[in-house]
Design a protein around this motif. Structure first.
Motif, PDB file in Angstrom:
ATOM      1  N   GLU A   6       0.821  -1.219   0.000  1.00 49.72           N
ATOM      2  CA  GLU A   6       0.000   0.000   0.000  1.00 49.72           C
ATOM      3  C   GLU A   6       0.850   1.262   0.000  1.00 49.72           C
ATOM      4  OE1 GLU A   6      -2.091  -0.128   3.798  1.00 49.72           O
ATOM      5  OE2 GLU A   6      -0.412   0.829   4.833  1.00 49.72           O
ATOM      6  N   LEU A  11      -0.472   9.594  -0.804  1.00 51.30           N
ATOM      7  CA  LEU A  11      -1.075   9.915   0.498  1.00 51.30           C
ATOM      8  C   LEU A  11      -0.001  10.021   1.578  1.00 51.30           C
ATOM      9  CD1 LEU A  11      -3.994   9.818   1.949  1.00 51.30           C
ATOM     10  CD2 LEU A  11      -3.493   7.404   2.327  1.00 51.30           C
ATOM     11  N   PHE A  12       1.055   9.208   1.450  1.00 52.39           N
ATOM     12  CA  PHE A  12       2.153   9.277   2.410  1.00 52.39           C
ATOM     13  C   PHE A  12       3.032  10.465   2.036  1.00 52.39           C
ATOM     14  CE2 PHE A  12       0.877   4.807   2.418  1.00 52.39           C
ATOM     15  CZ  PHE A  12       0.684   4.600   3.775  1.00 52.39           C
ATOM     16  N   ASP A  75      -4.033   2.383  -8.899  1.00 50.88           N
ATOM     17  CA  ASP A  75      -5.067   2.743  -7.925  1.00 50.88           C
ATOM     18  C   ASP A  75      -5.499   4.196  -8.124  1.00 50.88           C
ATOM     19  OD1 ASP A  75      -6.706   3.109  -5.739  1.00 50.88           O
ATOM     20  OD2 ASP A  75      -5.217   2.489  -4.248  1.00 50.88           O
ATOM     21  N   LEU A 162     -14.869  -4.050   0.582  1.00 44.49           N
ATOM     22  CA  LEU A 162     -14.636  -2.730   1.173  1.00 44.49           C
ATOM     23  C   LEU A 162     -14.624  -2.747   2.706  1.00 44.49           C
ATOM     24  CD1 LEU A 162     -16.469  -0.576  -1.454  1.00 44.49           C
ATOM     25  CD2 LEU A 162     -14.081  -0.275  -0.769  1.00 44.49           C
ATOM     26  N   GLY A 196      -8.391  -3.725   1.193  1.00 43.46           N
ATOM     27  CA  GLY A 196      -7.451  -2.709   1.659  1.00 43.46           C
ATOM     28  C   GLY A 196      -7.418  -2.828   3.169  1.00 43.46           C
ATOM     29  N   ASN A 202      -8.017   2.645  10.810  1.00 50.19           N
ATOM     30  CA  ASN A 202      -7.971   4.100  10.734  1.00 50.19           C
ATOM     31  C   ASN A 202      -8.499   4.712  12.025  1.00 50.19           C
ATOM     32  OD1 ASN A 202      -7.884   6.757   9.327  1.00 50.19           O
ATOM     33  ND2 ASN A 202      -7.631   5.352   7.591  1.00 50.19           N
TER      34      ASN A 202
END
Ligand code: THG
Length: 258
Positions: A6, A11-12, A75, A162, A196, A202
């Motif tokens: 991932e 995003l990182f 992605d 999901l 994912g 999260n």
């Protein structure tokens, strides 16, 4: 089980900066490190809120391909960015992803066919993510049927129920595990499944603990692939132990040292 990293994701912070600066060397070292850690596929995401999505994806795919033949998982929700990734890729990729929305399927399945790709099918539609396993399975069946109308056979699909953050949707954890089981009854041989994984933790305090516990539960239900953090060593030991327990790897007394 297929391990998809991932971490090649804008995003990182560090990855986003390297993409902005077009720092190819940093991206290449980072990508190779994911493979050293045990990933065999790289999820490639340019990150949210980017105006240069297609150009960034084109660069990212080419940059990574210059140092590895590893399969890439493109992605993006953007059609233009997806197309850029597919055009840049030398080898067949995994498209991440379509939903069960008619207009998305009608745009993405032809691209999948044209490029000989595999594709992740997210079990959601214009109404959002269903809150039970049964409706997720109905959406999965819709996508399998429409894919076949586009001459994409089920062995090129990966069904994704999901995963939601346990902190916001605690009741969904076991429903996703149930969906993984139900998806496998849709076809013979069973269609592969993917999640994912880190979504689940999260906002949790001890994210690695939640991630590896959930992975073990999903592996028990028959999960085929996961987008996860291969830099997490305890998680990767859970992957390997799960493979032994599922009879995918030969058992030996000191397998954890291997
Ligand atoms: N299904 C499919 N594709 C996916 C997802 C999915 N792609 C994106 C995502 N979900 C999987 N990838 C990630 C990547 C990072 C994180 C979670 C899932 C993550 N990141 C930290 C966070 O948000 O707190 C960011 C940390 C940082 O900024 O440094 O958790 O479900 N098919």
């Amino acid at each position: 089980m297929l391990v998809i990293s991932e971490r090649v994701n804008g995003l990182f912070g560090a990855v986003g900066k390297a993409i902005d600066k077009r720092d190819g060397k940093w991206i290449q070292e980072h990508a190779l490190y994911q493979l050293e850690c045990g990933a065999t596929v790289l999820d490639v995401n340019t990150g949210p809120g980017r105006e240069d999505g297609p150009a960034a994806m084109d660069w990212l795919v080419r940059t990574i391909q210059d140092v590895t033949e590893a399969t890439l998982c493109i992605d993006t929700p953007g059609l233009k960015t997806m197309t850029a990734g597919l055009r840049a890729a030398k080898n067949p990729v995994i498209m991440n992803s379509t939903t069960a929305e008619r207009k998305r399927m009608d745009a993405l399945f032809p691209l999948c066919r044209e490029h000989g790709a595999e594709i992740i099918c997210l079990t959601m539609d214009e109404k959002g993510i269903p809150n039970d396993a049964e409706t997720r399975t109905e959406l999965a069946m819709t996508m399998v049927t429409v894919a076949m109308e586009h001459e994409i056979m089920p062995d090129r699909l990966l069904l994704d129920p999901l995963v939601l953050p346990i902190k916001a949707a605690q009741d969904q954890g076991m429903k996703v595990v149930k969906a993984i089981g139900m998806f496998q009854a849709l076809n013979e041989p069973p269609i592969r499944t993917v999640v994912g994984l880190s979504n689940v933790s999260n906002g949790c305090k001890d994210r690695p603990m939640v991630n590896r516990t959930y992975l073990a539960m999903l592996l028990g239900a028959g999960l085929s692939a996961a987008i996860l953090d291969p830099e997490d060593q305890l998680l990767m030991e859970t992957v390997k132990t799960g493979q032994v327990l599922r009879n995918e790897k030969l058992y030996c007394d000191d397998f954890l040292r291997a």
